[in-house]
Every structure is written in C-alpha cells, then in structure tokens.
Write an enzyme that holds these catalytic residues in place. Structure first.
Site, mmCIF file in Angstrom:
data_model
loop_
_atom_site.group_PDB
_atom_site.id
_atom_site.type_symbol
_atom_site.label_atom_id
_atom_site.label_comp_id
_atom_site.label_asym_id
_atom_site.label_seq_id
_atom_site.Cartn_x
_atom_site.Cartn_y
_atom_site.Cartn_z
ATOM 1 N N GLU A 167 6.627 -72.890 54.081
ATOM 2 C CA GLU A 167 6.750 -72.634 55.517
ATOM 3 C C GLU A 167 6.121 -73.737 56.359
ATOM 4 O O GLU A 167 5.866 -73.564 57.551
ATOM 5 C CB GLU A 167 6.147 -71.271 55.850
ATOM 6 C CG GLU A 167 6.754 -70.130 55.061
ATOM 7 C CD GLU A 167 7.843 -69.373 55.799
ATOM 8 O OE1 GLU A 167 7.770 -69.268 57.028
ATOM 9 O OE2 GLU A 167 8.770 -68.867 55.136
ATOM 10 N N HIS A 235 1.558 -66.369 58.876
ATOM 11 C CA HIS A 235 1.186 -67.746 58.554
ATOM 12 C C HIS A 235 -0.317 -67.890 58.775
ATOM 13 O O HIS A 235 -0.909 -67.208 59.624
ATOM 14 C CB HIS A 235 1.918 -68.753 59.446
ATOM 15 C CG HIS A 235 3.394 -68.790 59.215
ATOM 16 N ND1 HIS A 235 4.312 -68.763 60.255
ATOM 17 C CD2 HIS A 235 4.120 -68.861 58.085
ATOM 18 C CE1 HIS A 235 5.540 -68.809 59.759
ATOM 19 N NE2 HIS A 235 5.449 -68.860 58.456
ATOM 20 N N CYS A 352 2.430 -72.508 67.106
ATOM 21 C CA CYS A 352 3.741 -72.374 66.453
ATOM 22 C C CYS A 352 4.739 -73.373 67.024
ATOM 23 O O CYS A 352 5.624 -73.855 66.314
ATOM 24 C CB CYS A 352 4.297 -70.965 66.647
ATOM 25 S SG CYS A 352 3.570 -69.715 65.589
#
Length: 421
Positions: A167, A235, A352
């Site tokens: 990711e 995350h 993000c």
C-alpha cells in the site's frame, strides 16, 4: 553525480481530487468511508480544498508537486466486471473510484542517499487488497514514469507480485538528520486474521527494500498494532508520522511499542519520539480526527510544523494536546489546521493526499511541479469543469460519464499532458 552534489529537497506530491469523487463506501476497515457511504459528494469543493492545501505548503516550503486523477470511469474494469445491476452496487461504483487522490498509496520512495546506486527509487503500490484500488497501479505507473523519467536521477519499479499486498508510503517512514542525508527507512506491516484486512504485508515491504538497494542495517521492519487496525487505522499513517529525527506517534500504534522504539534507535540513535498517550487522546479519537494523518514538515528555518485536519481543532481532547505540545520545548512548535473535509469524509487526511519524494526539483518533469500561476490554472479548470455534486444514483449515467471524462481531459490539455489521455 553523487547525492551530495544534488540539490536534494523533500517535495510533497499531492493528488488532485478527481471529478468522479464519490462516497460509495468501498474501503473495508476505513471507518470514515463506511460512515459516509451513500452521502452526496462535492468533487469541485474537494479538489479546490486540495489545491488550497498545496498552496499553503508551497508558501511554507517553496516547493510542491502534484499527481493527476486517473481515467474514470475505468472502462477496462467495467468490461471485466460485466456489471448488469443484479450484483452488489459496489461493483458498479468501483470503476468510478477517485481514490488515487490519496497519493501516499501511489508508491514507496527511497531517496538517492539511501540506495546503492545513488538514485531515487520508486515502487508503484499494487493495492491488491481492495478492488477499487487494485485498478490504479497501471495508470499511476504511467504518471510516475513521466514525472520521474530522468534515468540519471530515478528508477521507477513496477509493483511487487500480487501475492504480497503493498500500500505504498502510507506504511513507510524515513529517519534522517536532514532530508538530503543518508537515512534509515521504517517499514510497518500488518498481520492478517482480524476483523479488517491487514493491507501491508511484511514480505512486500522486504521485497521493496531489496529492490531499492537499501542497506539491510538501515532498514527497520515493525508490526502495526492489530488493535489499531481493528479500530480503523487501515494504514500506519493513521497512527504515526515520521519526519527527519522525529517519530510522532500514538501510544497504541505498534504491536510492541517499546520494541519498535528500540529497533529504530539501534539503527538511528538520534530518534526523538513524541508519543501521544491514550489517556490524553484515545485511539478512537485519534483515528476519528486523523491527528496523525498529518504532514510533519521541516520549514526552511529548521523548525517543524504539523499540518492537521480542521477536525483536530474541533476535538477538545486533540486540540488540548496540540496546545500543550506547542507550548512545550519539543520539536513540534506549530500546528496548522487545514480544511480537507471532503477527503476526510472518505477516509483520507492531509498525509493521505501526498507522496513525499526527496530529490532535486530540477530533475522532475516540470509539468508536475506547482507554482502560483499553475495553482491558478488548476483552480480555473476545476471550477469550470468538475461536477459540483455527485449522488450515488448518478454513478454509471451517461451524463456523469461525459462530464467526468471531459473534466479530466480539460485538465490534461491545460497542463500539456495529453500523453495521459
């Protein structure tokens, strides 16, 4: 040319929020995304909020980059899914996802001072855990190949094998005395088996480190706290952020908190931990407000500033902690809230929305670099072409398809990036 001879700067590459930005609730384990599923979205406001954040950091740092929305709807995925309306609506929504705006998931980046060939290495993330994200990497790779196409400065890698979930930079950090100096890279992984999927696999992180040519003695692999994943920290950048010598983290971020600190200190003795205790800010509140999904930046004068969502200022416990931190003698002396509410409602805060790349700005394709004139241009195109509102029922309509496609093409034309059409 050696890394020492380069003008190495940390550049934040923010994702421009795409014209198909919507709230379909596609991301299992992302509490904010799930809670806003079915709400109307406001792509124009979302994209303008993002440009506003970029403008602020350009003024603070003097340098800022961006990445572009991917083609949506994804006709290739639509054909593969063969959606006929009888299946779950998520299959209809997936090809419309604008989640590439969260460029922290675009790639993992190792700067030139850390690699054995003295070049900056980027590995595009495969994002295999979620259907709507697994479609991204081929188009993201096309952009990375253009933006970082100078072979004297960059090596861009394809994704790790799909057996291993990767990711990107959302589970990666880098400790260093200065961004242009040699660093120690932190890779945080999860272990599967809980209520929500652990998206970053340990072997994916280790493969990236090897392919980037990193010194094994300067790599640290740490397990994320399963309880944090269960609470919605899908995350690691939802519960911690790294900048130079500083680790700003929640008390419950890692499976073995003290063991994680010891492992980092063994490779990077200068580590300075700023740990937020659960008694001050609960894990739930930290995730709700995205206190740690923040940009921890080094200003030109050497001071550090934390860019947080407005939601942090609206939380009594979070803002009380921030005020105490700013009044202390610690490394983080300033906290600046920004409005990214449209992104927050879909589960992504300031961190993000950006990919950190340490490199010489002159080595990057200038079409991906922001200045005030280009920020004006972005705002003009977005204001004129992005949909003002998207309701869930709009997804799949011919009218919305035409508007979304035309909006992206207008942006590519304005930026002279027609090769991405």
């Amino acid at each position: 040319m050696s890394p020492k001879e380069l003008n190495l700067r940390e550049i934040n590459f923010d994702g421009i929020v795409g014209p198909s930005h919507n709230y379909a609730g596609l991301s299992l384990g992302n509490i904010a995304s799930a809670s806003h599923k079915g709400d109307p979205s406001y792509p124009r406001a979302a994209a303008l909020q993002g440009v506003g954040k970029m403008r602020g950091n350009l003024a603070r740092l003097g340098v800022q980059g961006f990445l572009l929305p991917l083609p949506r709807p994804n006709a290739l995925l639509e054909n593969v899914l063969a959606y006929d309306g009888t299946e779950a609506p998520q299959l209809r929504a997936a090809p419309w996802s604008a989640s590439s705006m969260w460029t922290a998931n675009a790639a993992t980046v190792s700067p030139a001072p850390d690699t054995n060939d003295g070049k900056c290495h980027l590995t595009v993330a495969n994002l295999i855990t979620m259907l709507h994200r697994a479609q991204e990497w081929p188009d993201t790779l096309r952009q990375l190949d253009i933006a970082f196409g100078d072979p004297d400065h960059f090596v861009v890698h394809g994704p790790v094998p799909p057996t291993f979930g990767d990711e990107g930079a959302a589970n990666h950090g880098r400790f260093c005395e200065g961004h242009g100096s040699e660093g120690v890279e932190l890779f945080v992984y999860g272990k599967p088996g809980g209520r929500f999927p652990a998206r970053q696999h340990e072997q994916a992180s280790r493969l990236v480190a090897r392919s980037h040519g990193l010194d094994p003695a300067k790599c640290v692999f740490v397990e994320q706290n399963p309880a944090a994943i269960e609470a919605g920290a899908f995350h690691n950048d939802v519960v911690s952020v790294v900048n130079e010598r500083v680790l700003f983290t929640h008390e419950e971020a890692f499976a073995d908190q003290q063991g994680a600190y010891a492992a980092i200190r063994a490779a990077f003795p200068a580590l300075e931990v700023v740990e937020v205790p659960s008694s001050a800010v609960s894990l739930k509140e930290a995730i709700r407000t995205y206190l740690f999904n923040a940009q921890l930046l080094t200003l030109p004068d050497g001071g550090m500033v934390l860019i947080v969502p407005e939601e942090c200022r609206e939380s009594a416990s979070v803002w009380s902690y921030c005020e105490q931190m700013m009044a202390s003698n610690g490394p983080i002396r300033e906290v600046i809230p920004v409005d990214v509410r449209q992104s927050m409602a879909n589960g992504g805060g300031p961190a993000c929305l950006r990919l950190r790349v340490v490199c010489d700005p002159a080595a990057v394709d200038p079409r991906f670099m922001l200045d005030e004139a280009k920020a004006d241009l972005l705002e003009k195109v977005i204001s004129e072409t992005w949909p003002e509102q998207i309701d869930p029922a709009d997804l799949g309509s011919d009218t919305l398809t035409s508007q979304v496609v035309a909006a992206r093409e207008a942006l590519l034309t304005a930026l002279d990036l027609g090769e991405l059409k």
